[in-house]
Structure formats: C-alpha cells, structure tokens
Design a protein around this motif. Structure first.
Motif, PDB file in Angstrom:
ATOM      1  N   THR A 170       0.855  -1.190   0.000  1.00 41.33           N
ATOM      2  CA  THR A 170       0.000   0.000   0.000  1.00 41.33           C
ATOM      3  C   THR A 170       0.889   1.238   0.000  1.00 41.33           C
ATOM      4  N   TRP A 205      -2.465   6.184  -1.568  1.00 42.49           N
ATOM      5  CA  TRP A 205      -3.712   5.403  -1.751  1.00 42.49           C
ATOM      6  C   TRP A 205      -4.592   5.570  -0.510  1.00 42.49           C
ATOM      7  N   ARG A 251      -8.200   7.369  -0.860  1.00 38.91           N
ATOM      8  CA  ARG A 251      -9.394   6.515  -0.819  1.00 38.91           C
ATOM      9  C   ARG A 251     -10.138   6.593   0.519  1.00 38.91           C
ATOM     10  N   CYS A 296     -19.779   0.083  14.931  1.00 40.26           N
ATOM     11  CA  CYS A 296     -19.521   1.534  14.804  1.00 40.26           C
ATOM     12  C   CYS A 296     -20.696   2.384  15.268  1.00 40.26           C
ATOM     13  N   ARG A 332      -4.376  -5.801   3.430  1.00 40.53           N
ATOM     14  CA  ARG A 332      -4.294  -4.349   3.218  1.00 40.53           C
ATOM     15  C   ARG A 332      -5.667  -3.702   3.084  1.00 40.53           C
ATOM     16  N   GLY A 353     -15.737  -4.230   1.574  1.00 36.95           N
ATOM     17  CA  GLY A 353     -15.693  -2.780   1.773  1.00 36.95           C
ATOM     18  C   GLY A 353     -16.752  -2.012   0.995  1.00 36.95           C
ATOM     19  N   GLN A 354     -16.940  -2.366  -0.270  1.00 37.94           N
ATOM     20  CA  GLN A 354     -17.854  -1.548  -1.094  1.00 37.94           C
ATOM     21  C   GLN A 354     -19.308  -1.681  -0.659  1.00 37.94           C
ATOM     22  N   VAL A 356     -20.340  -2.146   2.442  1.00 36.29           N
ATOM     23  CA  VAL A 356     -20.480  -1.323   3.651  1.00 36.29           C
ATOM     24  C   VAL A 356     -20.441   0.160   3.274  1.00 36.29           C
ATOM     25  N   HIS A 379     -19.838   9.272  12.280  1.00 35.36           N
ATOM     26  CA  HIS A 379     -18.828   8.223  12.441  1.00 35.36           C
ATOM     27  C   HIS A 379     -17.713   8.416  11.416  1.00 35.36           C
ATOM     28  N   ALA A 394     -15.291   6.940   9.299  1.00 41.36           N
ATOM     29  CA  ALA A 394     -14.797   5.719   8.649  1.00 41.36           C
ATOM     30  C   ALA A 394     -14.060   6.042   7.357  1.00 41.36           C
ATOM     31  N   ASN A 395     -14.607   6.987   6.594  1.00 45.16           N
ATOM     32  CA  ASN A 395     -14.019   7.270   5.290  1.00 45.16           C
ATOM     33  C   ASN A 395     -14.476   8.668   4.874  1.00 45.16           C
ATOM     34  N   ARG A 430     -14.619   9.970   2.039  1.00 44.65           N
ATOM     35  CA  ARG A 430     -15.489   9.972   0.843  1.00 44.65           C
ATOM     36  C   ARG A 430     -16.942   9.700   1.245  1.00 44.65           C
ATOM     37  N   ILE A 431     -17.144   8.883   2.286  1.00 39.91           N
ATOM     38  CA  ILE A 431     -18.512   8.651   2.775  1.00 39.91           C
ATOM     39  C   ILE A 431     -19.075   9.970   3.317  1.00 39.91           C
ATOM     40  N   ASN A 437     -10.330   4.853  11.631  1.00 37.57           N
ATOM     41  CA  ASN A 437     -11.678   4.441  12.051  1.00 37.57           C
ATOM     42  C   ASN A 437     -11.579   3.748  13.414  1.00 37.57           C
TER      43      ASN A 437
HETATM   44  O1  UT7 Z   1     -16.700   1.561  10.246  1.00 36.44           O
HETATM   45  C1  UT7 Z   1     -17.539   0.586   9.762  1.00 36.44           C
HETATM   46  C2  UT7 Z   1     -17.917   0.930   8.427  1.00 36.44           C
HETATM   47  N1  UT7 Z   1     -16.817   0.712   7.519  1.00 36.44           N
HETATM   48  C3  UT7 Z   1     -16.754   1.472   6.486  1.00 36.44           C
HETATM   49  O2  UT7 Z   1     -17.529   2.393   6.387  1.00 36.44           O
HETATM   50  C4  UT7 Z   1     -15.758   1.136   5.404  1.00 36.44           C
HETATM   51  C5  UT7 Z   1     -16.471   1.255   4.087  1.00 36.44           C
HETATM   52  N2  UT7 Z   1     -15.612   0.934   2.933  1.00 36.44           N
HETATM   53  C6  UT7 Z   1     -14.641   1.749   2.544  1.00 36.44           C
HETATM   54  O3  UT7 Z   1     -14.327   2.749   3.163  1.00 36.44           O
HETATM   55  C7  UT7 Z   1     -13.969   1.446   1.227  1.00 36.44           C
HETATM   56  O4  UT7 Z   1     -14.708   0.469   0.518  1.00 36.44           O
HETATM   57  C8  UT7 Z   1     -12.501   0.957   1.375  1.00 36.44           C
HETATM   58  C9  UT7 Z   1     -11.630   2.093   1.855  1.00 36.44           C
HETATM   59  C10 UT7 Z   1     -12.448  -0.206   2.329  1.00 36.44           C
HETATM   60  C11 UT7 Z   1     -11.954   0.510   0.038  1.00 36.44           C
HETATM   61  O5  UT7 Z   1     -12.011   1.570  -0.900  1.00 36.44           O
HETATM   62  P1  UT7 Z   1     -12.572   1.319  -2.363  1.00 36.44           P
HETATM   63  O6  UT7 Z   1     -12.430   2.573  -3.102  1.00 36.44           O
HETATM   64  O7  UT7 Z   1     -13.947   0.734  -2.221  1.00 36.44           O
HETATM   65  O8  UT7 Z   1     -11.555   0.282  -2.940  1.00 36.44           O
HETATM   66  P2  UT7 Z   1     -11.854  -1.124  -3.614  1.00 36.44           P
HETATM   67  O9  UT7 Z   1     -12.231  -2.124  -2.573  1.00 36.44           O
HETATM   68  O10 UT7 Z   1     -12.772  -0.916  -4.766  1.00 36.44           O
HETATM   69  O11 UT7 Z   1     -10.452  -1.505  -4.186  1.00 36.44           O
HETATM   70  C12 UT7 Z   1      -9.870  -0.756  -5.282  1.00 36.44           C
HETATM   71  C13 UT7 Z   1      -8.481  -1.300  -5.530  1.00 36.44           C
HETATM   72  C14 UT7 Z   1      -8.413  -2.832  -5.567  1.00 36.44           C
HETATM   73  O12 UT7 Z   1      -7.432  -3.195  -6.520  1.00 36.44           O
HETATM   74  P3  UT7 Z   1      -7.856  -3.686  -7.996  1.00 36.44           P
HETATM   75  O13 UT7 Z   1      -8.747  -4.895  -7.777  1.00 36.44           O
HETATM   76  O14 UT7 Z   1      -8.593  -2.531  -8.597  1.00 36.44           O
HETATM   77  O15 UT7 Z   1      -6.553  -3.994  -8.647  1.00 36.44           O
HETATM   78  C15 UT7 Z   1      -7.889  -3.175  -4.187  1.00 36.44           C
HETATM   79  O16 UT7 Z   1      -7.182  -4.390  -4.178  1.00 36.44           O
HETATM   80  O17 UT7 Z   1      -7.638  -0.879  -4.444  1.00 36.44           O
HETATM   81  C16 UT7 Z   1      -6.952  -2.028  -3.924  1.00 36.44           C
HETATM   82  N3  UT7 Z   1      -6.690  -1.790  -2.526  1.00 36.44           N
HETATM   83  C17 UT7 Z   1      -5.590  -1.177  -2.074  1.00 36.44           C
HETATM   84  N4  UT7 Z   1      -4.530  -0.647  -2.727  1.00 36.44           N
HETATM   85  C18 UT7 Z   1      -3.570  -0.090  -1.997  1.00 36.44           C
HETATM   86  C19 UT7 Z   1      -7.471  -2.125  -1.461  1.00 36.44           C
HETATM   87  N5  UT7 Z   1      -6.871  -1.746  -0.322  1.00 36.44           N
HETATM   88  C20 UT7 Z   1      -5.700  -1.151  -0.684  1.00 36.44           C
HETATM   89  C21 UT7 Z   1      -4.664  -0.563   0.034  1.00 36.44           C
HETATM   90  N6  UT7 Z   1      -3.615  -0.034  -0.658  1.00 36.44           N
HETATM   91  N7  UT7 Z   1      -4.672  -0.480   1.380  1.00 36.44           N
END
Ligand code: UT7
Length: 327
Positions: free
Chosen positions: A29, A33, A37, A113, A152, A219-220, A222, A254, A256-257, A259-260, A284
């Motif tokens: 990571t 990123w 994100r 959360c 990650r 993740g997506q 949630v 809360h 968490a993100n 962008r949320i 978070n």
């Molecule tokens: O508190 C409880 C509630 N929790 C939340 O609200 C969390 C909600 N979810 C999120 O905040 C987001 O979905 C995440 C931050 C977890 C992930 O962000 P995303 O924009 O949805 O990423 P993604 O899962 O669509 O992944 C995009 C890419 C993937 O690679 P490929 O398949 O496009 O090649 C992941 O493997 O990013 C990759 N990726 C990372 N890259 C670098 C995922 N985690 C990482 C990382 N570093 N840590």
C-alpha cells in the motif's frame, strides 16, 4: 420535561502514532492510496500492556473530571465495544472496577460503529424514565488486536481509542438529548464480521491460521450502506425535530471514510465547515469515533455549550443510528 444533559466528555488515544508510511513498510500500500481513498493519515495503536478497559477508564475519568463528578455519583455505566478485554464478563465490568464504582449496573452494547449511539439511546431511556440519574456512556475499541495485519483492505483503516460522555438528568433548560433513532438490518450481517470464535464457528487451529478470528469486510457493500444509512437517519432525526440542516451547528458523524462523509454532506446540502473531522489523525475507531470527535470539538471550542449537534453512525450488522443533542 426530564432530559439527559451532556455534563462532561472525555477521550483517550494511545500514545503510539502509526502513520500510513509505516504500514507501507510491510503491506502492499501507499500513503497516497490510503489518503485518497479514505482520508486517513495515521492511527493510534495501543501499547502491548494496554487493554480495552484501560482506554475506556481513562476516557471515563476525564469525562467525570470535566463534569466535576466522582465515580460514586454514577448510577449506570454502558460500554459500547466489539473488542472487550475477554468474551466474558462484559468489558463494562472491568471498566467499573478500574473507576471504583461498586454498585451501578454496568454492561456492554455490541453494535459496532453505531455502538455509541445505541448506548446513548439506552442511557437516555434510563434517565428519562427515572431509573438512572447519571450515566456514563463509553465508546471504546482496541481494533489493532482484531485486525488481520496481512490484509491491506482492512489493516489500513482502523485505530484504537476511547471516548466517553457523562449524562445527567435535568428537568429545566433546553440542553440535552432531543432525538435518538437507532436501526438494524441483518441482511448485511456478513459484509463486516469476525467469522470465528463464537458458536457458529468455534476457533480451531485451522481457523486461527486462516485469520478467521479477525475482521473481514466487503468494503464496497459497507461503503454504499453507510452513505445511504447516514443520510437517511440524519433526515429522520431532522424531521422528528422539525428542523433543517441550517439549524444544526455541527455534524459529528462516524469517522470511517472521508469519501462517505463528503457524499453524505452533498446529499444533505450541508455546509462542509460544520463537519467535525478527526479521521485523518485517528483512523476508524468504530464505536469510539463519535465521542472522540465530540470531545475534541468541545475542547477546541469548535462546538460550544448550547450548540445543536447531529450525530450519526453506521457499522457492522448493519446497525445505524442518529441523535440530535443540544450540548
Ligand atoms: O466503520 C464501519 C464501516 N466501515 C466502512 O464504512 C468502510 C467502508 N468501505 C470503505 O471505506 C472502502 O470500501 C474501502 C476504503 C475499504 C476501500 O475503498 P474502495 O475505493 O472501495 O476500494 P476497492 O475495494 O474498490 O479496491 C480498489 C483497488 C483494488 O485493486 P484492484 O482490484 O482494482 O486492482 C484493491 O485491491 O484498491 C486495492 N486496494 C488497495 N490498494 C492499496 C485495497 N486496499 C488497498 C490498500 N492499498 N490499502
């Protein structure tokens, strides 16, 4: 009318700061990123000899000090957590002992959360109906112990910490909890869960090796649920109070993100300046995030006594909730 008034807040963050760059030394990571994100820049990680009830007790003591109360003044202790010291007894029992409270009922609330808002709702009901006069509600998590540090997609998100509020019954004035709304929809129960370690999947050596006792998240799913749930419950709270976003002085959502939070701010057409943010420094912290953010904002003067604060959270379950409080 009897209301539950916030008479003190406190928080505790472990001393060790772990910036994103440190995670990039052992995970695939980057700081870029994670910031882009999630909006997270660093998180606090508890020391090896700290346990959840230590974090909670520190935050609760600070809240009691600000309220100029002693532990014996409290007749209800609620601890919201998914990371108790041990599965049994409740984490609240350990916190109670550390605070030196001897008789007040102490129990945990498990709503991830949204846990702090579930705890606030329960304490508010106890106070309104006269069962309790003064309550402490703590949100606390030691998530670093339930994270798969090789994953990650989750390891970069979470941090440790605790926040607490002291509520006191008050029959006069306009301060206090005005509206609370909590909800659960188990349809997404598996989207954010610890699969093993309970009756459905007792922990085995194979489960341990596969990190089944750690947080697993789609993740997506949630992410989408959070944007909808936070927006819906904020509107529900505003409608019940018969006010608009313009009447709210600060939004403590809360953390968490980012962008949320941006998406929710856009949906609600709220002034982004009114969003209280601690996410960049804390990551978070699940049930601790709202009381940590509230305490930080009160201490910095960003939120002042008499302000109307709208809180909202969504997490595993999914469980979500909102509250309107004149602090
Ligand atoms: O508190 C409880 C509630 N929790 C939340 O609200 C969390 C909600 N979810 C999120 O905040 C987001 O979905 C995440 C931050 C977890 C992930 O962000 P995303 O924009 O949805 O990423 P993604 O899962 O669509 O992944 C995009 C890419 C993937 O690679 P490929 O398949 O496009 O090649 C992941 O493997 O990013 C990759 N990726 C990372 N890259 C670098 C995922 N985690 C990482 C990382 N570093 N840590």
């Amino acid at each position: 009318m009897r209301r539950s008034v916030v008479v003190g807040t406190g928080s505790y963050l472990p001393a060790r700061v772990v910036p994103n760059a440190d995670l990039a030394t052992f995970l695939d990571t980057t700081d870029g990123w994670i910031r882009e994100r999630t909006g997270i820049g660093a998180r606090r990680i508890a020391a090896d000899d700290e346990v959840t009830s230590d974090l909670a007790a520190h935050a609760a003591r600070r809240a009691l000090d600000r309220a100029q109360l002693t532990p014996e003044d409290v007749d209800l202790l609620i601890v919201a957590t998914v990371t108790p010291d041990s599965p049994m007894p409740a984490c609240a029992v350990r916190v109670q002992k550390k605070l030196g409270i001897t008789r007040a009922p102490a129990f945990d609330v498990s709503a991830a959360c949204a846990g702090f808002l579930f705890g606030l709702t329960i304490a508010d009901q106890f106070i309104r109906c006269g069962t309790a006069r003064r309550a402490i509600v703590v949100g606390v998590e030691l998530l670093s112990r339930i994270i798969d540090w090789t994953d990650r997609t989750t390891a970069v998100l979470f941090g440790d910490g605790a926040g607490a509020v002291v509520l006191e019954a008050n029959e006069s004035g306009d301060r206090g909890v005005e509206v609370v709304k909590i909800h659960t929809d188990g349809a997404l129960a598996d989207a954010l869960a610890i699969p093993a370690g309970g009756s459905a999947e007792p922990l085995t050596a194979a489960g341990l090796a596969a990190q089944r006792n750690k947080v697993h998240m789609v993740g997506q799913e949630v992410f989408r649920a959070a944007i909808k749930g936070l927006g819906d419950v904020a509107e529900e709270v505003l409608a019940e109070a018969k006010i608009t976003v313009k009447d709210v002085d600060a939004f403590v959502f809360h953390q968490a993100n980012l962008r949320i939070l941006d998406a929710v701010a856009e949906r609600l057409h709220l002034d982004r300046e009114k969003l209280v943010l601690v996410l960049e420094e804390t990551g978070n912290t699940s049930s601790a995030s709202i009381p940590i953010a509230l305490d930080a904002a009160l201490r910095s003067g960003r939120i002042r006594q008499g302000d109307r604060v709208l809180m909202a959270a969504l997490g595993a379950g999914v469980s979500w909730g909102g509250a309107l409080v004149r602090v």
